[in-house]
Design a protein around this motif. Sequence first.
Motif, short mmCIF file in Angstrom:
data_model
loop_
_atom_site.label_atom_id
_atom_site.label_comp_id
_atom_site.label_asym_id
_atom_site.label_seq_id
_atom_site.Cartn_x
_atom_site.Cartn_y
_atom_site.Cartn_z
N TRP A 287 0.85 -1.20 0.00
CA TRP A 287 0.00 0.00 0.00
C TRP A 287 0.88 1.24 0.00
CZ3 TRP A 287 -3.45 2.03 4.54
CH2 TRP A 287 -4.38 2.94 4.04
N ALA A 288 0.76 2.06 -1.02
CA ALA A 288 1.58 3.27 -1.14
C ALA A 288 1.27 4.25 -0.02
CB ALA A 288 1.34 3.93 -2.49
N ILE A 289 2.32 4.89 0.52
CA ILE A 289 2.18 5.88 1.58
C ILE A 289 2.77 7.20 1.11
CG2 ILE A 289 2.66 6.42 4.00
CD1 ILE A 289 3.24 3.46 4.44
N VAL A 290 2.04 8.28 1.30
CA VAL A 290 2.50 9.60 0.88
C VAL A 290 3.27 10.23 2.03
CG1 VAL A 290 1.82 11.86 0.00
CG2 VAL A 290 0.55 9.82 -0.69
N LEU A 291 4.58 10.39 1.85
CA LEU A 291 5.46 10.91 2.90
C LEU A 291 6.36 12.00 2.33
CD1 LEU A 291 6.62 7.46 4.36
CD2 LEU A 291 4.92 8.98 5.38
N THR A 292 7.28 12.49 3.18
CA THR A 292 8.29 13.45 2.75
C THR A 292 9.66 12.90 3.12
OG1 THR A 292 6.80 15.32 3.06
CG2 THR A 292 9.16 15.80 2.98
N ARG A 293 10.61 13.02 2.20
CA ARG A 293 11.97 12.55 2.42
C ARG A 293 12.93 13.62 1.94
NH1 ARG A 293 15.52 10.16 -1.18
NH2 ARG A 293 17.07 8.72 -0.32
N LYS A 294 13.79 14.12 2.85
CA LYS A 294 14.76 15.16 2.50
C LYS A 294 14.08 16.35 1.82
CE LYS A 294 18.48 11.77 2.02
NZ LYS A 294 19.47 11.13 1.12
N GLU B 120 11.57 16.44 0.05
CA GLU B 120 10.98 16.09 -1.25
C GLU B 120 9.82 15.14 -1.03
OE1 GLU B 120 11.69 17.01 -4.33
OE2 GLU B 120 13.68 17.94 -4.24
N PRO B 121 8.79 15.21 -1.88
CA PRO B 121 7.71 14.22 -1.80
C PRO B 121 8.27 12.81 -1.99
CG PRO B 121 7.07 16.05 -3.23
CD PRO B 121 8.54 16.21 -2.94
N TRP B 122 7.79 11.89 -1.19
CA TRP B 122 8.26 10.50 -1.23
C TRP B 122 7.05 9.58 -1.10
CZ3 TRP B 122 10.46 7.47 3.46
CH2 TRP B 122 11.00 6.25 3.04
N ILE B 123 6.91 8.64 -2.02
CA ILE B 123 5.79 7.71 -1.97
C ILE B 123 6.34 6.28 -2.04
CG2 ILE B 123 3.58 7.01 -2.96
CD1 ILE B 123 3.30 9.77 -4.16
N PRO B 124 6.74 5.73 -0.90
CA PRO B 124 7.22 4.34 -0.87
C PRO B 124 6.04 3.37 -0.82
CG PRO B 124 7.33 5.26 1.32
CD PRO B 124 6.83 6.37 0.42
N VAL B 125 6.34 2.10 -1.08
CA VAL B 125 5.32 1.05 -1.03
C VAL B 125 5.85 -0.08 -0.14
CG1 VAL B 125 3.86 -0.50 -2.39
CG2 VAL B 125 4.63 1.66 -3.39
N PRO B 126 5.65 0.01 1.18
CA PRO B 126 6.17 -1.02 2.08
C PRO B 126 5.56 -2.39 1.78
CG PRO B 126 5.43 0.92 3.30
CD PRO B 126 4.94 1.07 1.90
N ASP B 127 6.29 -3.44 2.15
CA ASP B 127 5.76 -4.79 1.95
C ASP B 127 4.54 -5.04 2.82
OD1 ASP B 127 7.64 -5.76 0.00
OD2 ASP B 127 9.14 -5.77 1.58
N VAL B 128 4.58 -4.57 4.07
CA VAL B 128 3.45 -4.70 4.99
C VAL B 128 3.35 -3.43 5.82
CG1 VAL B 128 2.35 -6.12 6.79
CG2 VAL B 128 3.91 -7.20 5.15
N THR B 129 2.12 -3.02 6.10
CA THR B 129 1.88 -1.80 6.87
C THR B 129 0.79 -2.06 7.91
OG1 THR B 129 2.41 -0.39 4.98
CG2 THR B 129 1.16 0.63 6.76
N TYR B 130 0.96 -1.50 9.10
CA TYR B 130 -0.11 -1.49 10.11
C TYR B 130 -0.42 -0.04 10.45
CZ TYR B 130 -1.86 -0.80 14.83
OH TYR B 130 -2.55 -0.32 15.92
N ILE B 131 -1.71 0.28 10.48
CA ILE B 131 -2.14 1.62 10.88
C ILE B 131 -3.36 1.48 11.77
CG2 ILE B 131 -3.55 1.98 8.81
CD1 ILE B 131 -2.68 4.97 8.98
N SER B 132 -3.39 2.23 12.87
CA SER B 132 -4.49 2.13 13.83
C SER B 132 -5.71 2.89 13.34
CB SER B 132 -4.05 2.68 15.19
OG SER B 132 -3.84 4.09 15.10
N ASN B 133 -6.86 2.52 13.90
CA ASN B 133 -8.10 3.25 13.59
C ASN B 133 -8.04 4.68 14.12
OD1 ASN B 133 -9.09 0.94 12.41
ND2 ASN B 133 -10.25 0.30 14.21
N GLU B 134 -7.20 4.91 15.11
CA GLU B 134 -7.03 6.27 15.63
C GLU B 134 -6.42 7.18 14.59
OE1 GLU B 134 -4.75 8.58 19.32
OE2 GLU B 134 -4.66 6.39 19.14
N ARG B 135 -5.46 6.65 13.85
CA ARG B 135 -4.81 7.46 12.81
C ARG B 135 -5.58 7.45 11.50
NH1 ARG B 135 1.72 7.47 13.43
NH2 ARG B 135 1.80 7.58 15.71
#
Length: 249
Positions: free
Chosen positions: A129-136, A138-153
């Motif tokens: 699942w692609a994640i929209v982040l910032t790196r240095k 610059e816009p960064w959109i990595p695609v981790p092999d596995v991701t966990y995100i809470s319902n709070e976030r």
Amino acid sequence: MGISTPKIEWSHLAAGFGSLLDNCFKTVKVGDVRASLDRDSAILNNGDPVMLSTPELSISGQKLTPEQFLALPEGDIVYELVDGRAVSKNEPMSPKRFHARLQPVLWRILEDWCSSPECPKPGSAHTEWAIVLTRKAEPWIPVPDVTYISNERLPVEAMTDEPCFAIPELVIEILSPGQSFGAIAQKATDYLEAGIPRVWVVDPQAKSITVFYPDAPPRTFTGSQAIQDDFLPGLKVIPQDVFAQARIP
């Protein structure tokens, strides 16, 4: 054309079917964008000037914006946005059997934990699942092999079939053949600096899981050493059990 990066509902479906669907994840494709680009060699990933032509955009020798990257047509190669370029996630080699076995096992462990009624931090787990982040800066959109995100976030009612714009609690990267641990460790550092609190790097050859923290040195777990973390309450992962479930010899 629509968003072409891996999306939330597809990531659930692919992980649920396990490794049989490892080659069926939705991905960003530069392959059909033929202009001066060979279908599978993807010259984009070495930064050479190229021409991209789609109904949505035309770019020559300049950085892609996140919007332009997400507008690329989809296909069978996973790309990440790095320093304005679409970079093949699995260069120089594509994932192999151990990677394909480990990914659904790790997804299932996280999904069983975070979807349990007893979980203190309920949420959802995802693959590719692609994640929209910032790196240095610059816009960064990595695609981790596995991701966990809470319902709070990411509240359940806020879920859409798009890339992730929230910061997940945990991402996992599985070392592929041809990747150096140093390179993947640098990527883990980039994740931490982007605000992700926990990063796991899984090494199938060493049968190890290295946990990266924002406020402490990384720690490598092997054998029967249990990964337990107050930040992920109730989650207990034993490396030898993970590799046994994945049938890694």
